[in-house]
Scaffold this motif. Structure first.
Motif, PDB file in Angstrom:
ATOM      1  N   GLU A 175       0.812  -1.214   0.000  1.00 36.38           N
ATOM      2  CA  GLU A 175       0.000   0.000   0.000  1.00 36.38           C
ATOM      3  C   GLU A 175       0.853   1.275   0.000  1.00 36.38           C
ATOM      4  N   GLY A 176       2.164   1.093   0.094  1.00 40.19           N
ATOM      5  CA  GLY A 176       3.042   2.256   0.141  1.00 40.19           C
ATOM      6  C   GLY A 176       3.035   2.951   1.485  1.00 40.19           C
ATOM      7  N   LYS A 177       2.582   2.227   2.515  1.00 40.90           N
ATOM      8  CA  LYS A 177       2.489   2.811   3.858  1.00 40.90           C
ATOM      9  C   LYS A 177       3.771   2.609   4.664  1.00 40.90           C
ATOM     10  N   LEU A 220      10.294  -0.189  14.522  1.00 40.99           N
ATOM     11  CA  LEU A 220       9.633   0.824  13.711  1.00 40.99           C
ATOM     12  C   LEU A 220      10.412   2.122  13.829  1.00 40.99           C
ATOM     13  N   ASN A 221      11.031   2.505  12.736  1.00 43.64           N
ATOM     14  CA  ASN A 221      11.928   3.675  12.739  1.00 43.64           C
ATOM     15  C   ASN A 221      12.994   3.552  13.820  1.00 43.64           C
ATOM     16  N   GLY A 222      13.488   2.335  13.995  1.00 40.03           N
ATOM     17  CA  GLY A 222      14.582   2.092  14.929  1.00 40.03           C
ATOM     18  C   GLY A 222      14.166   1.779  16.354  1.00 40.03           C
ATOM     19  N   THR A 223      12.883   1.920  16.663  1.00 39.22           N
ATOM     20  CA  THR A 223      12.394   1.661  18.019  1.00 39.22           C
ATOM     21  C   THR A 223      11.665   0.323  18.060  1.00 39.22           C
ATOM     22  N   GLU A 224      12.038  -0.505  19.026  1.00 38.76           N
ATOM     23  CA  GLU A 224      11.448  -1.831  19.111  1.00 38.76           C
ATOM     24  C   GLU A 224       9.943  -1.754  19.368  1.00 38.76           C
ATOM     25  N   VAL A 225       9.197  -2.548  18.628  1.00 35.51           N
ATOM     26  CA  VAL A 225       7.742  -2.601  18.762  1.00 35.51           C
ATOM     27  C   VAL A 225       7.380  -3.587  19.858  1.00 35.51           C
ATOM     28  N   ASP A 226       6.508  -3.163  20.758  1.00 36.39           N
ATOM     29  CA  ASP A 226       6.083  -4.030  21.854  1.00 36.39           C
ATOM     30  C   ASP A 226       5.449  -5.302  21.294  1.00 36.39           C
ATOM     31  N   THR A 227       5.715  -6.418  21.957  1.00 36.38           N
ATOM     32  CA  THR A 227       5.193  -7.703  21.510  1.00 36.38           C
ATOM     33  C   THR A 227       3.679  -7.700  21.408  1.00 36.38           C
ATOM     34  N   ASN A 228       3.005  -7.032  22.366  1.00 37.06           N
ATOM     35  CA  ASN A 228       1.552  -6.984  22.359  1.00 37.06           C
ATOM     36  C   ASN A 228       1.011  -6.244  21.140  1.00 37.06           C
ATOM     37  N   VAL A 229       1.820  -5.404  20.545  1.00 34.02           N
ATOM     38  CA  VAL A 229       1.426  -4.700  19.322  1.00 34.02           C
ATOM     39  C   VAL A 229       1.812  -5.525  18.100  1.00 34.02           C
ATOM     40  N   ALA A 230       3.016  -6.089  18.135  1.00 32.17           N
ATOM     41  CA  ALA A 230       3.531  -6.849  16.989  1.00 32.17           C
ATOM     42  C   ALA A 230       2.625  -8.013  16.617  1.00 32.17           C
ATOM     43  N   PHE A 231       2.032  -8.654  17.617  1.00 37.88           N
ATOM     44  CA  PHE A 231       1.204  -9.834  17.360  1.00 37.88           C
ATOM     45  C   PHE A 231      -0.279  -9.501  17.205  1.00 37.88           C
ATOM     46  N   LYS A 232      -0.629  -8.218  17.125  1.00 35.12           N
ATOM     47  CA  LYS A 232      -2.011  -7.808  16.893  1.00 35.12           C
ATOM     48  C   LYS A 232      -2.041  -6.977  15.611  1.00 35.12           C
ATOM     49  N   PRO A 233      -2.436  -7.590  14.501  1.00 38.42           N
ATOM     50  CA  PRO A 233      -2.379  -6.921  13.202  1.00 38.42           C
ATOM     51  C   PRO A 233      -2.980  -5.518  13.151  1.00 38.42           C
ATOM     52  N   ALA A 234      -4.138  -5.339  13.747  1.00 39.35           N
ATOM     53  CA  ALA A 234      -4.782  -4.024  13.701  1.00 39.35           C
ATOM     54  C   ALA A 234      -3.949  -2.984  14.440  1.00 39.35           C
ATOM     55  N   GLU A 235      -3.404  -3.358  15.587  1.00 35.46           N
ATOM     56  CA  GLU A 235      -2.597  -2.415  16.359  1.00 35.46           C
ATOM     57  C   GLU A 235      -1.256  -2.154  15.682  1.00 35.46           C
ATOM     58  N   LEU A 236      -0.702  -3.177  15.053  1.00 35.99           N
ATOM     59  CA  LEU A 236       0.548  -2.990  14.322  1.00 35.99           C
ATOM     60  C   LEU A 236       0.333  -2.033  13.149  1.00 35.99           C
ATOM     61  N   ARG A 237      -0.739  -2.240  12.422  1.00 36.08           N
ATOM     62  CA  ARG A 237      -1.054  -1.345  11.307  1.00 36.08           C
ATOM     63  C   ARG A 237      -1.190   0.100  11.787  1.00 36.08           C
ATOM     64  N   GLN A 238      -1.921   0.282  12.887  1.00 34.71           N
ATOM     65  CA  GLN A 238      -2.120   1.638  13.400  1.00 34.71           C
ATOM     66  C   GLN A 238      -0.806   2.271  13.844  1.00 34.71           C
ATOM     67  N   ALA A 239       0.064   1.465  14.438  1.00 36.60           N
ATOM     68  CA  ALA A 239       1.364   1.981  14.893  1.00 36.60           C
ATOM     69  C   ALA A 239       2.173   2.473  13.699  1.00 36.60           C
ATOM     70  N   VAL A 240       2.128   1.738  12.607  1.00 38.30           N
ATOM     71  CA  VAL A 240       2.868   2.130  11.397  1.00 38.30           C
ATOM     72  C   VAL A 240       2.261   3.392  10.808  1.00 38.30           C
ATOM     73  N   LEU A 241       0.942   3.463  10.762  1.00 40.96           N
ATOM     74  CA  LEU A 241       0.281   4.652  10.223  1.00 40.96           C
ATOM     75  C   LEU A 241       0.583   5.882  11.069  1.00 40.96           C
ATOM     76  N   ASP A 242       0.607   5.695  12.383  1.00 40.44           N
ATOM     77  CA  ASP A 242       0.921   6.815  13.282  1.00 40.44           C
ATOM     78  C   ASP A 242       2.361   7.286  13.083  1.00 40.44           C
ATOM     79  N   ALA A 243       3.262   6.329  12.800  1.00 43.16           N
ATOM     80  CA  ALA A 243       4.673   6.683  12.613  1.00 43.16           C
ATOM     81  C   ALA A 243       4.896   7.494  11.339  1.00 43.16           C
ATOM     82  N   ALA A 244       3.929   7.424  10.437  1.00 41.47           N
ATOM     83  CA  ALA A 244       4.062   8.138   9.163  1.00 41.47           C
ATOM     84  C   ALA A 244       3.609   9.585   9.280  1.00 41.47           C
ATOM     85  N   LYS A 245       2.940   9.935  10.373  1.00 46.63           N
ATOM     86  CA  LYS A 245       2.420  11.301  10.534  1.00 46.63           C
ATOM     87  C   LYS A 245       3.523  12.305  10.843  1.00 46.63           C
TER      88      LYS A 245
END
Length: 254
Positions: free
Chosen positions: A115-117, A229-254
């Motif tokens: 998606e280019g995200k 994500l941008n050099g910062t380790e993603v919490d396991t509880n986020v990494a294993f939850k697709p919706a939360e991982l997606r949101q974390a990536v989208l937030d990092a793009a802002k």
């Protein structure tokens, strides 16, 4: 009707009115309690629904982002011009938790790149020591990692990557055998004429191990899988939850 009879009649009416009022108040209380119970159940249900949605895996889109294998062995999956946010995926093909992550969030990671995200960078490494199960798990990991380096990139690399996790052997038995690796590569669409020789001779094994050592030291990894994500380790509880991982990536793009 005498006075005594009239008084009794009045008392009976008052008693009846009180009983009716008490019944109305009781019904009102029961209705309030029932509404509260429904709301509570709905809230719990919403919580379960949100948790289920957060953990539900996505379906991989019809097309993948371009895939390029870098000289050091890392693999970039990104659309042209997308250079941030960067999602680094550190994984070991013999690692059961890595397989779990791939099954859960792997499709989301691919979709974000398509998606280019995000710019996704895979880092296949070996984390096991020689003494682990008499070197069985390490041997499995090295064979798989070295074989993946024999594919120059493109969709065949991704299909081979996924196949390795699908066929991941037990940590107590020898797996990722050479004939299987070659067959899986062909099934994945690998057409490079040097693929068979590269896999059979484990030509890339030394490079794979050197890269693994470098990554473990420079990235200060404590294990796999690890997402950054941008050099910062993603919490396991986020990494294993697709919706939360997606949101974390989208937030990092802002």
């Amino acid at each position: 009707m005498g006075k005594a009879a009239r008084d009794q009649s009045a008392r009976d009416r008052i008693k009846a009115q009180r009983a009716e009022q008490m019944l109305k108040e009781r019904r009102k209380r029961m209705a309030t309690i029932g509404t509260a119970a429904v709301l509570a159940i709905a809230a719990v249900g919403a919580g379960w629904w949100f948790a289920a949605q957060s953990s539900r895996s996505e379906l991989v889109g019809a097309e993948l982002a371009p895939i390029t294998v870098a000289a050091d062995g890392s693999v970039v999956m990104a659309k042209a011009g997308v250079d941030k946010p960067v999602l680094d995926v550190f994984e070991d093909f013999q690692c059961p938790a890595c397989r779990a992550l791939e099954e859960t969030s792997g499709p989301t990671i691919k979709n974000l790149a398509a998606e280019g995200k995000a710019k996704v960078v895979y880092h296949p490494i070996t984390i096991f020591h020689e003494q682990t199960n008499k070197g069985i798990t390490r041997g499995n990991s090295v064979r798989a990692g070295a074989a993946s380096r024999c594919i120059p990139g493109g969709a065949p690399w991704s299909r081979f990557h996924d196949k390795l996790f699908d066929e991941q052997p037990s940590e107590t038995e020898e797996g990722f055998k050479i004939p299987d690796l070659i067959a899986w590569g062909k099934d994945a669409g690998v057409t490079d004429p040097g693929f068979d020789t590269c896999v059979t001779g484990q030509t890339k094994a030394a490079d794979h191990l050197a890269y693994s050592t470098k990554v473990l030291e420079t990235q200060k990894l404590t294990g796999t899988p690890t997402l950054k994500l941008n050099g910062t380790e993603v919490d396991t509880n986020v990494a294993f939850k697709p919706a939360e991982l997606r949101q974390a990536v989208l937030d990092a793009a802002k």
